[in-house]
Design an enzyme around this catalytic site. Sequence first.
Site, PDB file in Angstrom:
ATOM      1  N   ASP A 189      -7.753  -0.170  16.383  1.00  0.00           N
ATOM      2  CA  ASP A 189      -6.808   0.025  17.480  1.00  0.00           C
ATOM      3  C   ASP A 189      -6.287  -1.336  17.942  1.00  0.00           C
ATOM      4  O   ASP A 189      -6.877  -2.373  17.634  1.00  0.00           O
ATOM      5  CB  ASP A 189      -7.491   0.785  18.626  1.00  0.00           C
ATOM      6  CG  ASP A 189      -8.724   0.056  19.145  1.00  0.00           C
ATOM      7  OD1 ASP A 189      -8.566  -1.062  19.658  1.00  0.00           O
ATOM      8  OD2 ASP A 189      -9.849   0.595  19.027  1.00  0.00           O
TER       9      ASP A 189
ATOM     10  N   GLU B 101     -13.019  -7.418 -17.779  1.00  0.00           N
ATOM     11  CA  GLU B 101     -12.743  -7.146 -16.356  1.00  0.00           C
ATOM     12  C   GLU B 101     -12.548  -8.457 -15.592  1.00  0.00           C
ATOM     13  O   GLU B 101     -11.660  -8.571 -14.742  1.00  0.00           O
ATOM     14  CB  GLU B 101     -13.905  -6.354 -15.734  1.00  0.00           C
ATOM     15  CG  GLU B 101     -13.923  -4.891 -16.129  1.00  0.00           C
ATOM     16  CD  GLU B 101     -15.187  -4.177 -15.680  1.00  0.00           C
ATOM     17  OE1 GLU B 101     -15.079  -3.030 -15.229  1.00  0.00           O
ATOM     18  OE2 GLU B 101     -16.292  -4.765 -15.771  1.00  0.00           O
TER      19      GLU B 101
END
Length: 732
Positions: A536, A616
């Site tokens: 928020d 990877e």
Amino acid sequence: MAIIIDDVNRLFTLHTQNTTYQFKADSFGFLLHLYYGKRIDNQNMDYLIIPVDRGFSGNPNDAGDDRTYSLDTFPLEYPTEGTGDFRPPALAVTNPDGSRIADLRYHTYTVVDGKYSLPGLPALYDDTGEAAETLVVTLRDAVSGLEVELMYGVFSKTDIITRAVRVHNAGTGNITLRRVMSASLDIQYGQWDIIHFHGRHNMERQFERGSVTHGITAVGSRRGTSSHQHNPFIILCGNDATEYSGSCYGVNLVYSGGFLAQVEQDQNNLVRMNMGMSDDGLNWQLPPGDSFVSPEAVISFSSNGLSQLSHNYHTVYRNNLCRGKYKLCRRPIIINNWEATYFDFDSDMLTQIATDAAELGVEMLVMDDGWFGKRDSDTSSLGDWTVNLDKIPGGLAPLVEQINALGMKFGIWVEPEMVSEDSDLYRAHPDWVLAVPGRAPVRSRCQLVLDLSRAEVCDYLFDAMAAVLDSANIEYVKWDMNRSISDWYSHLLPAERQGELMHRYVLGLYHLLERITQRYPDVLFEGCSGGGGRFDPGMLFYHPLIWCSDNTDAIERLKIQYGTSFAYPVSSVSSHVSAVPNHQTGRTTPLLARSIVAMSGNYGFELDTTMLSAAEKNEIRGQIKLYKQYQHILHNGLYYRLSSPFEQPYTAWMMVLADQSAALLNIVVSSQSANASPLHLQLKGLDPDASYQLGEEDGTYTGAALMSAGFAIQAPTEEHYACQILLQRHVE
Ligand code: GLA
């Protein structure tokens, strides 16, 4: 001038670049809301108020025999309980005589340059040459002596208006506040939809849109935090509004505690929206001479659809809400060990992970939960912020030195607001927790909540955090909070003040965060609450980034980050590439999809680098290079949602630099099907007259073609196909 006052007509007009907000004090002193929407100059809109006798709608005594004057039917600027308006009020009080009425009449106003601030509460500020202005309108109840100041902050360039309320007892008896909304907005005409963002742990901010209907639609949180379940942000938009057309109002509360957002379409089809802190159990004592200040609500209007509304919020939050050294600059790429090790790690393992990560281009190691007390699981040690020397021999300093020697910064996880019953802190101070005498408190994740309304608890936490941060070169703090709050009882407050505790907790937390962030201005703080349970604007004032969700699955993150993007900028989102199969969903996605999703945030990793294959590692090295190259577009560019993961089997979004010289298009497919049509996207925000080169392709496309005719790619046949395309303005 953004604020224009017509003293003769007692008319208040607030202009931003593209919007106008207007209200007036009428002849009885009631504040009537007249208009909020697309900019209108030089017009008194009080002709929109058409008095009608609606039957059973009472009339204030001052109106005499005029049955057409009723607060039950008029659009009101700040509605109160007890005055003949039966819709949800913004203010509810109990007077010294037990009556429940606040009859507020206009008293005076002031206009000042700059933006007001709120004591002890986060709020937008203006130090960026935005030239914000403040209007304060004071209302009074002549009988009780209650005084209410309505504060308006006007940020013209971003079409943002902030609102907050100060309630003051200028009377002689005790007044009790039972509800103080930060903003109320009455919209007289139109057909509206409400968009809100619901969810749960691991699946926050899910977009939901529905019609506003007669009766009250409410979302909120009674959990003591803004919560995973609902975000303190709602949008009212025309029922024909789209991403790029139509009227949209946003309301976002700058508050991290419980909240309430209500929308009611009344008997006359007027729509009222209230937003403020939760009034659940609120019983705030206001003795004579005392004041109470509400949190701030940030409102905005767009006549060009939802994307423009999001741009307004993103811009103002980046410039006028977030603070600190890292406010606008690139944050380090981090590796967090949580999903790599959970509680089971030691210095050697961390150093190994960091060594591999450094070699890939990662810039910081964040040591997560498990480094303190005897914390080997979530059943103990919260509160005891001393290093577990079995795991970290010699303490933090040698470990941090080792990590720094790799060329990496070091960050640490803490959860200061909580305590485990199995901790020295709890054994020493059992009365420091929220718990009702004589009743065993609710446990959640095996932990209890410290009573942050108590100054000595906050002092202890400040000292404990300072001791950790002073003990080594710690440059990042992940501030976590892992439960909803229940058992609202403080051992320090008298019985009649227990109804103040929910808000006092948040005030204590803000005070603590202010002290810590001021004391460590160079430390980067990441907010977290089981992922995005406290995402928020209140938290963004202290923490410029927040861990968006504990769900790191790239495909689910599409929905979570899509919902988050309506109010919050990419730079506020913390987002990591994790291992597959994903720990939350079991899904396997290609590294490219994981990486593109994580890049639309503060990029990082949450996996065991020692388990990565050479291939990877190679791919990750390349992706990190790309992130460093694209970061200024990803974080500074205007954000355009091109499709919705709730409607399409793919999600596309793009960021465009303000000067339209470059943009980044991102596409991730959530589910593919055989013999599908090509993906067709109308790009946004480009210069229609410019030519753009797409990636390494030969030739160019005009901005006009990409936006009007669109851009198409072959329907993918591989699972979770993803691509990221750089668009660069072609210079002859
Ligand atoms: C919360 C956070 C996670 C992790 C754990 C540690 O769930 O959201 O990222 O830090 O706590 O206990």
